[in-house]
Design a protein around this motif. Structure first.
Motif: not given
Length: 224
Positions: A167-172
């Motif tokens: 989720a954090v990587l997608i949010a980037t």
């Protein structure tokens, strides 16, 4: 919506997304083609129009599956975070369908007429702002809300860690339009990990007993 149907939808979404993405990368050089000049994009689209339209339709369908998935997953816990996750998941599905649908619905007309200005407007508004930026933000938010609702007890720390990192990587991807180095790769890696998380989510739903029913079953056994 029961656990088996929700699991089937999770698997279908993950598989369809990755197959469509892979084929589009092969025949249309997607997503790298999006960084090319408009004339190059439209020329490549025209040269492979049938395949591109077909597979973007599949990609839009896979995104649409997250609306019923949001409702199915929403039945797994009766807590505030899960109640919030349902409309967020539906919104993630809607914005991505809007962004992806421009390829089968609008781009064929732009390509045949050579309307570069309209293509660029649709590409920026429907694609970059709505489909991608909002899609990344809402997908990441839905994932984190589901993890907050289910917690470690649902499947263990690995499930929380895998979903949280993806989720954090997608949010980037939200800052991708700013040209920040490494963001595109991080976003791509996030979706790869997220696909694995979706498949793992489905496996947990299919092969682990619903713990919420355990107390009732135990009481029935004692009574018997």
């Amino acid at each position: 919506m029961n656990r088996k149907l929700t699991a089937a939808l999770l698997v279908s979404a993950a598989v369809l997304t990755n197959v469509a993405f892979t084929v589009l990368g092969s025949v249309f050089d997607y997503p790298d083609i999006l960084k090319e000049p408009t004339d190059v994009i439209l020329a490549s689209f025209t040269a492979h129009q049938t395949a591109v339209v077909s597979w973007f339709t599949v990609l839009a369908l896979s995104a649409a599956l997250f609306a019923p998935i949001a409702f199915g997953v929403g039945r797994l816990a009766r807590v505030r975070w899960m109640r919030i996750s349902v409309p967020v998941g539906v919104a993630a599905a809607v914005v991505q369908v809007i962004g992806l649908s421009r390829w089968p619905l609008l781009v064929p007309g732009y390509a045949s007429s050579g309307d570069r200005a309209s293509f660029e407007t649709a590409h920026h508004v429907l694609g970059t702002l709505i489909g991608e930026t909002l899609g990344y933000a809402l997908t990441a938010a839905w994932t984190l809300l589901v993890l907050a609702a289910l917690g470690r007890a649902f499947a263990g720390w690995w499930f929380v860690a895998l979903g949280g990192v993806s989720a954090v990587l997608i949010a980037t991807g939200v800052v991708s339009p700013l040209g920040v180095p490494g963001v595109d790769f991080a976003n791509f890696l996030g979706y790869v990990l997220w696909s694995v998380w979706l498949l793992a989510f489905a496996a947990v739903l299919l092969f682990r007993r619903d713990r919420s029913s355990a107390p009732a079953q135990s009481r029935s056994s004692v009574a018997a």
